[in-house]
Design an enzyme around this catalytic site. Structure first.
Site, PDB file in Angstrom:
ATOM      1  N   LYS A 176      52.155 -45.735   5.860  1.00 34.92           N
ATOM      2  CA  LYS A 176      53.061 -44.915   5.062  1.00 34.92           C
ATOM      3  C   LYS A 176      52.776 -45.176   3.586  1.00 34.92           C
ATOM      4  O   LYS A 176      52.527 -46.323   3.182  1.00 34.92           O
ATOM      5  CB  LYS A 176      54.497 -45.299   5.415  1.00 34.92           C
ATOM      6  CG  LYS A 176      55.588 -44.486   4.732  1.00 34.92           C
ATOM      7  CD  LYS A 176      56.955 -44.933   5.253  1.00 34.92           C
ATOM      8  CE  LYS A 176      58.104 -44.181   4.617  1.00 34.92           C
ATOM      9  NZ  LYS A 176      59.419 -44.632   5.154  1.00 34.92           N
ATOM     10  N   SER A 256      62.307 -41.144   6.931  1.00 33.40           N
ATOM     11  CA  SER A 256      61.342 -40.818   5.895  1.00 33.40           C
ATOM     12  C   SER A 256      59.889 -41.089   6.294  1.00 33.40           C
ATOM     13  O   SER A 256      58.968 -40.664   5.617  1.00 33.40           O
ATOM     14  CB  SER A 256      61.669 -41.617   4.631  1.00 33.40           C
ATOM     15  OG  SER A 256      61.489 -43.009   4.836  1.00 33.40           O
ATOM     16  N   SER A 280      64.803 -44.393   9.251  1.00 34.42           N
ATOM     17  CA  SER A 280      63.545 -43.814   8.774  1.00 34.42           C
ATOM     18  C   SER A 280      62.327 -44.109   9.640  1.00 34.42           C
ATOM     19  O   SER A 280      61.262 -43.550   9.408  1.00 34.42           O
ATOM     20  CB  SER A 280      63.270 -44.268   7.338  1.00 34.42           C
ATOM     21  OG  SER A 280      64.170 -43.648   6.460  1.00 34.42           O
TER      22      SER A 280
END
Length: 566
Positions: A176, A256, A280
């Site tokens: 990420k 996210s 997330s």
């Protein structure tokens, strides 16, 4: 006669001049083709038709303002590796597909040990898929945003014999884009951090020490979805809108860690690393039918990760199956003296179960009564677990207050972001901000491009006046409430875990600092994925994996997204 000679000479001069121009133009064209800077792999397109098609979407935050980034040219990410990636032809790729696609880490390692596959071929296989799907505007998920330029050299340098090494050895992993790695920028999806050079995060060093290959970076909800309110999940101003492979523009990608979830679902890497503050990892794992673990706070270091909250943040593994998830978690673990929440576990080397011997028989689970009544897939799954020998206790959780939750995020980010910038940004001249107020001011200079959905959550941070003492009280109260929410049923009925759906109870698990493991549970009539989430007490990850493997073996429900099977 003399006139004819003059005319002939003139015609000859014209022909020679034209030939010279032709040769010159041809050479210029050849130079452009041979120059990587002039080759175009991806063409930007007008996404207005796609945006208009989503204008009436039933999920309000999926009524997008844009699909592709207004500032990113994909050629910047994909051109440097194109020459090497293009060496894998479609025949070789097709031959390797059954050895790699949807296969577990132990299976892939076995193929490599048997000489059927090399680490270099494994990397090329995934890069081939990324280039195939991400450079086509009809299939792109806007998920892979950077490729490690060293990854093929690193793969070639690995010994094919992985015996005695950690199972993560040689496995391509995506990160990420809020997790620091020195080969690529670390941006959190924000234009203000587009040039941010940061060192490896602590967990990245742990992965590299064990021989893992960092394949690239993936998109995310900008600032880990602590930017805009009610805006699309998976959106960042820098990289555009992440899309779900099970239904592009139809289903949410989750956030996210949207890029981590979508990239694993599409088989762009063996696994990916996400981060969670509250939901997330659980949300995008569930939405993309992959396995995701939000570990106990402190089990994994947060050093080198762009923060929201030092109280609740944690990285975690996202994979296609439970055994890979355990392998990736184990590879990232380690005590970090810089992270105040870090713990020294002292767990044995083979603490996690990797054999298919787990069973649901005799295990005890708590099921939410209200979910049993309103979700048919949840109820059907619970019935299957009963049939496999599990005991299910239906319960109603106690009513607990969560007032003050946002203040934890607001005040922590206000304090933690400046510390990150000071300690981890290598070149301050490339990053023009020092705190949240600077970020807000930067975005306001060009709000249409930088924050088209606004920045309400950043504004909340600046407006929150909670005192240090008040924040400490909130944290203590919410941790007690979160644990009460789960413990009451766990302790009254001697439960191994609580069973939830997707990220429905992520907030309670977050403040309790409890681990949660989400695993594919099925697909709604529309085709949208849905997952079963196991929640246990602190540092019970080994138990969660044992339960998760037993469930996975009994249910076997995950399907590859139909548009990404080739």
């Amino acid at each position: 006669m003399e006139d004819r000679i003059k005319k002939s000479v003139a015609r000859l001069k014209f022909v020679l001049l034209a030939l010279l121009v032709f040769v010159s133009c041809k050479q210029e064209t050849t130079d452009k083709i041979e120059s990587k800077e002039e080759v175009v792999l991806w063409e930007p397109y007008n996404d207005s038709v796609e945006v208009a098609a989503n204008a009436e979407h039933e999920v309000e935050r999926m009524r997008y303002k844009l699909i592709q980034s207004k500032v990113w040219d994909k050629n910047d990410a994909f051109l440097p590796m194109y020459e090497e990636v293009s060496k894998m032809d479609s025949t070789t790729y097709a031959d390797l597909r059954p050895l790699v696609l949807e296969q577990s880490i132990p299976t892939i390692q076995e193929h490599i040990s048997n000489g059927k596959l090399s680490y270099e071929q494994l990397v090329l296989f995934y890069l081939h898929r990324i280039y195939k799907y991400e450079l086509d505007n009809g299939t792109t998920l806007n998920t892979v945003i950077a490729i490690n330029p060293k990854v093929l050299d690193e793969a070639r340098a690995l010994d094919a014999n992985s015996e005695g090494r950690h199972p993560i050895y040689g496995m391509p992993i995506l990160l990420k884009d809020n997790i620091g790695t020195d080969e690529m920028k670390t941006t959190a999806g924000a234009i203000v951090l587009k040039d941010n050079l940061a060192d490896n995060a602590f967990i990245v060093d742990r992965l590299k020490e064990k021989g893992a290959l960092i394949l690239g970076k993936v998109n995310l909800s900008e600032w880990a979805y602590f930017l805009c309110d009610g805006c699309p999940v998976g959106y960042s101003a820098l990289w555009g809108q992440t899309l779900n492979p099970y239904g592009r523009k139809v289903f949410e990608s989750g956030g996210s860690s949207s890029g981590s979830g979508t990239s694993v679902a599409a088989n762009y890497a063996v696994a990916a690393v996400g981060t969670e503050t509250s939901g997330s990892i659980l949300s995008p794992s569930s939405q993309n039918s992959v396995v995701g673990l939000k570990p106990t706070i402190g089990l994994l270091s947060r050093t080198g990760i762009v923060p929201i909250s030092s109280t609740l943040d944690t990285p975690g593994p996202m994979t296609k199956n439970v055994v890979d998830n355990a392998i990736l978690l184990d590879a990232m673990m380690g005590y970090d003296k810089v992270d105040d929440a870090s713990v020294l576990t002292g767990w044995e080397k083979n603490w996690y179960q990797t054999e298919e011997t787990s069973t649901l028989k005799g295990k005890r689970f708590g099921a939410f009564k209200n979910l049993m009544g309103r979700d048919s897939i949840y109820k059907a799954t619970i019935d299957k677990m009963k049939g496999a020998g599990a005991t299910i206790v239906e319960f109603e959780p106690p009513q607990v207050e969560m007032d003050g939750f946002l203040s934890i995020l607001n005040i922590d980010m206000k304090n933690d972001l400046p510390k990150y910038i000071q300690n981890h940004v290598r070149d301050a001249q490339l990053v023009s901000v020092k705190d949240v107020a600077d970020v807000v001011a930067f975005n306001n200079l060009d709000s249409l491009v930088r924050v088209p959905y606004g920045q309400a959550r950043l504004d909340w941070i600046l407006a929150d006046s909670t005192s240090t003492e008040g924040l400490a009280e909130i944290k203590k109260r919410l941790q007690a409430n979160g644990r009460k929410y789960f413990n009451e049923a766990m302790e009254a009925h001697d439960l191994d875990a609580i069973l939830s759906i997707n990220n429905y109870h992520a907030g309670f698990a977050a403040v309790a600092k409890y681990p949660a493991l989400t695993i594919p549970m099925g697909y709604k009539p529309s085709g949208e994925p849905i997952s079963l989430t196991f929640i246990a007490k602190q540092f019970q990850e080994a138990k969660l994996y044992d339960l998760g493997m037993a469930y996975e073996n009994a249910i076997k429900i995950r399907k590859t997204p139909s548009g990404y099977k080739d």
